[in-house]
Write a protein that holds these residues in place. Structure first.
Motif, PDB file in Angstrom:
ATOM      1  N   TYR A  34       0.834  -1.195   0.000  1.00 50.96           N
ATOM      2  CA  TYR A  34       0.000   0.000   0.000  1.00 50.96           C
ATOM      3  C   TYR A  34       0.873   1.251   0.000  1.00 50.96           C
ATOM      4  CZ  TYR A  34      -3.827  -3.046   1.613  1.00 50.96           C
ATOM      5  OH  TYR A  34      -4.762  -4.047   1.737  1.00 50.96           O
ATOM      6  N   PHE A  35       0.272   2.346  -0.449  1.00 53.08           N
ATOM      7  CA  PHE A  35       0.856   3.676  -0.257  1.00 53.08           C
ATOM      8  C   PHE A  35       0.265   4.291   1.004  1.00 53.08           C
ATOM      9  CE2 PHE A  35       1.294   2.953  -4.817  1.00 53.08           C
ATOM     10  CZ  PHE A  35       2.624   3.298  -5.019  1.00 53.08           C
ATOM     11  N   TYR A  36       1.104   5.060   1.699  1.00 51.59           N
ATOM     12  CA  TYR A  36       0.713   5.633   2.984  1.00 51.59           C
ATOM     13  C   TYR A  36       1.023   7.128   3.021  1.00 51.59           C
ATOM     14  CZ  TYR A  36       0.441   0.781   4.592  1.00 51.59           C
ATOM     15  OH  TYR A  36       0.112  -0.547   4.736  1.00 51.59           O
ATOM     16  N   GLY A  37       0.233   7.866   3.794  1.00 49.98           N
ATOM     17  CA  GLY A  37       0.477   9.281   4.006  1.00 49.98           C
ATOM     18  C   GLY A  37      -0.085  10.165   2.911  1.00 49.98           C
ATOM     19  N   PRO A  38      -0.029  11.489   3.109  1.00 48.03           N
ATOM     20  CA  PRO A  38      -0.563  12.426   2.119  1.00 48.03           C
ATOM     21  C   PRO A  38       0.143  12.284   0.777  1.00 48.03           C
ATOM     22  CG  PRO A  38      -0.055  13.527   4.193  1.00 48.03           C
ATOM     23  CD  PRO A  38       0.531  12.164   4.288  1.00 48.03           C
ATOM     24  N   GLY A  39      -0.622  12.194  -0.286  1.00 55.95           N
ATOM     25  CA  GLY A  39      -0.042  12.150  -1.624  1.00 55.95           C
ATOM     26  C   GLY A  39       0.900  10.995  -1.864  1.00 55.95           C
ATOM     27  N   ALA A  40       0.653   9.844  -1.211  1.00 55.26           N
ATOM     28  CA  ALA A  40       1.508   8.653  -1.357  1.00 55.26           C
ATOM     29  C   ALA A  40       2.948   8.955  -0.953  1.00 55.26           C
ATOM     30  CB  ALA A  40       1.451   8.109  -2.789  1.00 55.26           C
ATOM     31  N   ALA A  41       3.088   9.625   0.201  1.00 56.74           N
ATOM     32  CA  ALA A  41       4.414  10.033   0.674  1.00 56.74           C
ATOM     33  C   ALA A  41       5.315   8.856   0.999  1.00 56.74           C
ATOM     34  CB  ALA A  41       4.269  10.928   1.903  1.00 56.74           C
ATOM     35  N   GLU A  42       4.718   7.731   1.435  1.00 59.44           N
ATOM     36  CA  GLU A  42       5.496   6.558   1.831  1.00 59.44           C
ATOM     37  C   GLU A  42       4.822   5.304   1.309  1.00 59.44           C
ATOM     38  OE1 GLU A  42       7.128   8.655   5.961  1.00 59.44           O
ATOM     39  OE2 GLU A  42       5.874   6.869   6.089  1.00 59.44           O
ATOM     40  N   LEU A  43       5.519   4.181   1.422  1.00 57.06           N
ATOM     41  CA  LEU A  43       4.961   2.910   0.978  1.00 57.06           C
ATOM     42  C   LEU A  43       5.391   1.803   1.926  1.00 57.06           C
ATOM     43  CD1 LEU A  43       7.298   0.897  -0.533  1.00 57.06           C
ATOM     44  CD2 LEU A  43       7.303   2.841  -2.083  1.00 57.06           C
ATOM     45  N   GLY A  44       4.615   0.731   1.919  1.00 55.45           N
ATOM     46  CA  GLY A  44       4.965  -0.449   2.702  1.00 55.45           C
ATOM     47  C   GLY A  44       4.376  -1.680   2.048  1.00 55.45           C
ATOM     48  N   GLY A  45       5.168  -2.711   1.928  1.00 60.92           N
ATOM     49  CA  GLY A  45       4.696  -3.943   1.317  1.00 60.92           C
ATOM     50  C   GLY A  45       5.497  -5.133   1.785  1.00 60.92           C
ATOM     51  N   THR A  46       5.054  -6.316   1.394  1.00 58.08           N
ATOM     52  CA  THR A  46       5.721  -7.556   1.760  1.00 58.08           C
ATOM     53  C   THR A  46       6.066  -8.343   0.510  1.00 58.08           C
ATOM     54  OG1 THR A  46       3.532  -8.543   2.120  1.00 58.08           O
ATOM     55  CG2 THR A  46       4.729  -7.785   4.059  1.00 58.08           C
ATOM     56  N   PHE A  47       7.133  -9.141   0.609  1.00 59.41           N
ATOM     57  CA  PHE A  47       7.555  -9.934  -0.544  1.00 59.41           C
ATOM     58  C   PHE A  47       7.783 -11.385  -0.143  1.00 59.41           C
ATOM     59  CE2 PHE A  47      11.602  -8.176   1.134  1.00 59.41           C
ATOM     60  CZ  PHE A  47      12.348  -9.338   1.287  1.00 59.41           C
ATOM     61  N   LEU A  48       7.735 -12.245  -1.158  1.00 65.40           N
ATOM     62  CA  LEU A  48       8.089 -13.651  -1.028  1.00 65.40           C
ATOM     63  C   LEU A  48       9.195 -13.960  -2.017  1.00 65.40           C
ATOM     64  CD1 LEU A  48       4.581 -15.411  -0.873  1.00 65.40           C
ATOM     65  CD2 LEU A  48       6.088 -14.875   1.049  1.00 65.40           C
ATOM     66  N   ILE A  49      10.088 -14.882  -1.651  1.00 66.44           N
ATOM     67  CA  ILE A  49      11.143 -15.380  -2.535  1.00 66.44           C
ATOM     68  C   ILE A  49      11.033 -16.897  -2.582  1.00 66.44           C
ATOM     69  CG2 ILE A  49      13.633 -15.579  -2.936  1.00 66.44           C
ATOM     70  CD1 ILE A  49      14.016 -13.009  -1.359  1.00 66.44           C
ATOM     71  N   ARG A  50      11.184 -17.469  -3.773  1.00 65.09           N
ATOM     72  CA  ARG A  50      11.125 -18.918  -3.913  1.00 65.09           C
ATOM     73  C   ARG A  50      12.311 -19.412  -4.730  1.00 65.09           C
ATOM     74  NH1 ARG A  50       5.931 -21.153  -6.793  1.00 65.09           N
ATOM     75  NH2 ARG A  50       7.112 -20.615  -8.682  1.00 65.09           N
ATOM     76  N   ASP A  51      12.937 -20.489  -4.259  1.00 69.51           N
ATOM     77  CA  ASP A  51      14.042 -21.127  -4.967  1.00 69.51           C
ATOM     78  C   ASP A  51      13.475 -21.997  -6.083  1.00 69.51           C
ATOM     79  OD1 ASP A  51      16.242 -22.509  -5.860  1.00 69.51           O
ATOM     80  OD2 ASP A  51      16.749 -23.401  -3.926  1.00 69.51           O
ATOM     81  N   ASN A  52      13.836 -21.684  -7.337  1.00 70.05           N
ATOM     82  CA  ASN A  52      13.365 -22.462  -8.478  1.00 70.05           C
ATOM     83  C   ASN A  52      14.443 -23.354  -9.074  1.00 70.05           C
ATOM     84  OD1 ASN A  52      10.755 -21.304  -8.450  1.00 70.05           O
ATOM     85  ND2 ASN A  52      11.533 -19.484  -9.491  1.00 70.05           N
ATOM     86  N   THR A  53      15.530 -23.559  -8.341  1.00 67.92           N
ATOM     87  CA  THR A  53      16.641 -24.348  -8.873  1.00 67.92           C
ATOM     88  C   THR A  53      16.510 -25.826  -8.545  1.00 67.92           C
ATOM     89  OG1 THR A  53      17.992 -24.008  -6.889  1.00 67.92           O
ATOM     90  CG2 THR A  53      18.177 -22.357  -8.652  1.00 67.92           C
ATOM     91  N   GLY A  54      15.405 -26.212  -7.941  1.00 70.18           N
ATOM     92  CA  GLY A  54      15.232 -27.604  -7.537  1.00 70.18           C
ATOM     93  C   GLY A  54      15.333 -27.797  -6.044  1.00 70.18           C
ATOM     94  N   GLY A  55      15.736 -26.755  -5.329  1.00 66.75           N
ATOM     95  CA  GLY A  55      15.788 -26.820  -3.883  1.00 66.75           C
ATOM     96  C   GLY A  55      14.435 -26.485  -3.295  1.00 66.75           C
ATOM     97  N   SER A  56      14.379 -26.442  -1.980  1.00 63.81           N
ATOM     98  CA  SER A  56      13.100 -26.171  -1.308  1.00 63.81           C
ATOM     99  C   SER A  56      13.160 -24.883  -0.502  1.00 63.81           C
ATOM    100  CB  SER A  56      12.740 -27.336  -0.381  1.00 63.81           C
ATOM    101  OG  SER A  56      13.768 -27.541   0.583  1.00 63.81           O
ATOM    102  N   GLY A  57      14.097 -23.995  -0.825  1.00 61.52           N
ATOM    103  CA  GLY A  57      14.253 -22.766  -0.067  1.00 61.52           C
ATOM    104  C   GLY A  57      13.150 -21.765  -0.347  1.00 61.52           C
TER     105      GLY A  57
END
Length: 308
Positions: A274-297
């Motif tokens: 989401y954007f936060y504050g007046p006029g989208a002054a700040e932002l905050g979000g979450t991410f995921l990372i996945r190993d696609n090399t055959g591992g399970s990380g």
């Protein structure tokens, strides 16, 4: 001090069987927050009213072998909406609206030794179970990134089963959202950002940090996010590159954004927030990372930022 280091140090301590029981139990804190106030906080600095702050939470669960330090990631890995419930009467925080078990933290649970200008840390210990909450402090005194309308945190539970340690970590962002009517409709903006998170695989558990950037083209309704996350093993200190991630995505439903990479890459990723504050002054979000090399990380974390 890197904010996510608090949860990482707590986990490393547990794996080395050297943890102390400093936090105590619930401390008599009321676990049920009162209804939000009719008033709303204008920022996250010096909160005045009880309020449910809308945000996101990225959750990762894994088991760690004490003998090897290797981790086995358990599904699900989630990136979903959440609420951070602040109780102005009891000065408590509660992560709600997720599949993560609810737990309330207040002044009685504050870990003074791990708290400072950058983070406020909380701890509960009951038997073989430990809960840690760390909140990134908004306001000008924060020397790492002085946010006003957005912030983030990590809630981690550690259950010591002897030969193995069960861990669940929820990374979350929250704040005073930008009203849809106040979202910019023209122009492009760059944000100063930081990422924080955790990654786990058969080689161990890693705290995640690294360079990142975020830009928004409000006229086109698009965003661009890039990060080069690096993991640091919470026990050995060794490092692991987690790839280079460049994502383009969209601004939708007024003040939300989302983007993803191709999951066919060695490390795939997605981000939403989401954007936060007046006029989208700040932002905050979450991410995921996945190993696609055959591992399970897999990994989870946050990105926050403010306009340059």
């Amino acid at each position: 001090m890197h904010y996510q280091r608090f949860a990482a140090i707590s986990l490393g301590c547990a794996l080395l069987s050297a943890c102390g029981g400093g936090g105590g139990g619930g401390g008599g804190v009321n676990s049920t927050s009162p209804p939000p106030s009719a008033n709303a906080n204008s920022s996250l600095v010096n909160l005045q009213y009880s309020e449910d702050f809308i945000g996101r939470a990225a959750i990762i669960r894994y088991n760690v072998s004490r003998a090897t330090g290797g981790a086995t990631v358990r599904d699900p890995r989630e990136n979903l909406g959440a609420q951070i419930r602040y109780d102005a009467v009891n000065k408590t925080y509660l992560l709600a609206g997720t599949t993560y078990p609810s737990s309330t933290f207040g002044p009685a649970n504050r870990d003074a030794a791990s708290s400072g200008a950058v983070i406020t840390a909380y701890e509960k210990v009951s038997g073989n179970r430990q809960e840690n909450l760390a909140l990134f402090n908004p306001g000008p005194a924060n020397t790492e990134l002085a946010l006003t309308y957005a912030s983030y945190g990590a809630l981690q539970t550690i259950t010591d089963n002897g030969a193995t340690v069960d861990v669940a970590t929820a990374f979350f962002t929250y704040g005073v959202q930008t009203a849809a009517s106040d979202m910019p409709r023209t122009g492009s903006v760059n944000y100063r950002t930081r990422i924080d998170g955790q990654y786990a695989d058969a080689t161990g558990v890693y705290s995640v940090s690294g360079p990142s950037s975020f830009s928004a083209n409000f006229g086109a309704g698009t965003i661009a996010f890039s990060m080069d996350p690096v993991g640091q093993n919470v026990v050995t200190g060794g490092t692991k590159s987690l790839g280079s991630h460049t994502m383009t995505g969209s601004i939708a439903i007024g003040n939300q954004f989302n983007a993803s990479t191709e999951f066919s890459r060695p490390y795939g990723s997605s981000v939403a927030g989401y954007f936060y504050g007046p006029g989208a002054a700040e932002l905050g979000g979450t991410f995921l990372i996945r190993d696609n090399t055959g591992g399970s990380g897999a990994g989870a974390g946050i990105v926050v930022g403010k306009k340059n």
